[in-house]
Design a protein around this motif. Structure first.
Motif, mmCIF file in Angstrom:
data_model
loop_
_atom_site.group_PDB
_atom_site.id
_atom_site.type_symbol
_atom_site.label_atom_id
_atom_site.label_comp_id
_atom_site.label_asym_id
_atom_site.label_seq_id
_atom_site.Cartn_x
_atom_site.Cartn_y
_atom_site.Cartn_z
ATOM 1 N N ALA A 207 -20.992 37.866 -5.398
ATOM 2 C CA ALA A 207 -20.967 36.751 -5.374
ATOM 3 C C ALA A 207 -19.618 35.925 -4.990
ATOM 4 O O ALA A 207 -18.545 36.507 -5.388
ATOM 5 C CB ALA A 207 -21.266 36.046 -6.692
ATOM 6 N N VAL B 233 -25.295 34.949 -10.820
ATOM 7 C CA VAL B 233 -25.321 33.721 -10.284
ATOM 8 C C VAL B 233 -26.353 32.712 -10.846
ATOM 9 O O VAL B 233 -27.410 33.057 -10.885
ATOM 10 C CB VAL B 233 -25.447 34.103 -8.698
ATOM 11 C CG1 VAL B 233 -25.518 32.768 -7.860
ATOM 12 C CG2 VAL B 233 -24.638 34.816 -8.049
ATOM 13 N N PRO C 2 -21.458 31.106 -9.152
ATOM 14 C CA PRO C 2 -21.309 32.209 -10.218
ATOM 15 C C PRO C 2 -21.291 31.528 -11.609
ATOM 16 O O PRO C 2 -20.880 30.497 -11.962
ATOM 17 C CB PRO C 2 -20.095 32.869 -9.669
ATOM 18 C CG PRO C 2 -19.641 32.433 -8.461
ATOM 19 C CD PRO C 2 -20.245 31.000 -8.164
ATOM 20 N N ALA D 79 -21.710 39.038 -11.371
ATOM 21 C CA ALA D 79 -22.297 38.838 -9.782
ATOM 22 C C ALA D 79 -21.975 39.797 -8.835
ATOM 23 O O ALA D 79 -20.771 40.422 -9.029
ATOM 24 C CB ALA D 79 -21.949 37.405 -9.323
#
Length: 191
Positions: A182, A88, A136, A179
């Motif tokens: 995320a 992220v 992201p 991620a």
């Protein structure tokens, strides 16, 4: 009966004479300060960062691990920083924000225009709250950082940022680390 008729006429004449003789109230001088300005004392025991010389321009600098880059005057506090945290991109605009404040950070790059949702966030090592948002690394909205861009934030003004290989390397590095949990950029970044 004539006395009653003269009394209102005499009163009007007196008021007209007073109005003609009175002077206007003095107009206060403009001090150049905002109307509702509040003075905040600076701590005396804390040193201010060195003032940049007139010929130094803000530059990008990277962290030794390659997980973050910051843009600002050499030797001074950053104006903007980008960091990779588990896939992220965390964007921090280093301008003081009020507790609980939220805004959209308008970013205009050569490839994209993005409005990134940012919140007033307590950042370790910083006094007060700073503007911070995230998206992201694989999100197409992250391409706004791929080259030069301009960012505008309410009460923080406009910042013009040149492109940098350090930023492109951070974006590439962060995209290779997916991620964990995320969310897509939906509410965070709007194109």
């Amino acid at each position: 009966m004539t006395l009653r008729r003269l009394t209102p006429l005499a009163a009007l004449t007196a008021l007209a004479a007073l109005a003609a003789c009175s002077s206007k109230a003095p107009v206060p001088q403009d001090s150049g300060a905002p109307v509702n300005a509040v003075r905040v004392p600076l701590p005396e025991n804390e040193a201010l960062p060195p003032a940049p010389s007139g010929d130094t321009k803000p530059i990008w600098a990277g962290s030794p691990g390659g997980d973050s880059v910051r843009f600002g005057q050499p030797g001074g506090a950053p104006a903007l920083s980008l960091a990779c945290r588990q896939g992220v991109i965390v964007v921090t605009r280093h301008v003081v924000a009020e507790v609980g404040a939220q805004a959209l950070f308008a970013l205009q790059g050569s490839k994209r225009i993005v409005r990134l949702a940012v919140d007033a966030t307590a950042v370790p090592g910083a006094r007060g709250y700073l503007w911070q948002g995230s998206l992201p690394a694989g999100d197409p909205a992250a391409e706004v950082f791929d080259g030069p861009f301009v960012g505008t934030l309410p009460d923080a003004g406009k910042i013009s940022v040149p492109g940098s290989p350090l930023v492109r390397a951070l974006l590439a590095h962060c995209a290779t680390h997916p991620a964990t949990g995320a969310k897509p950029a939906g509410p965070g970044a709007v194109e």
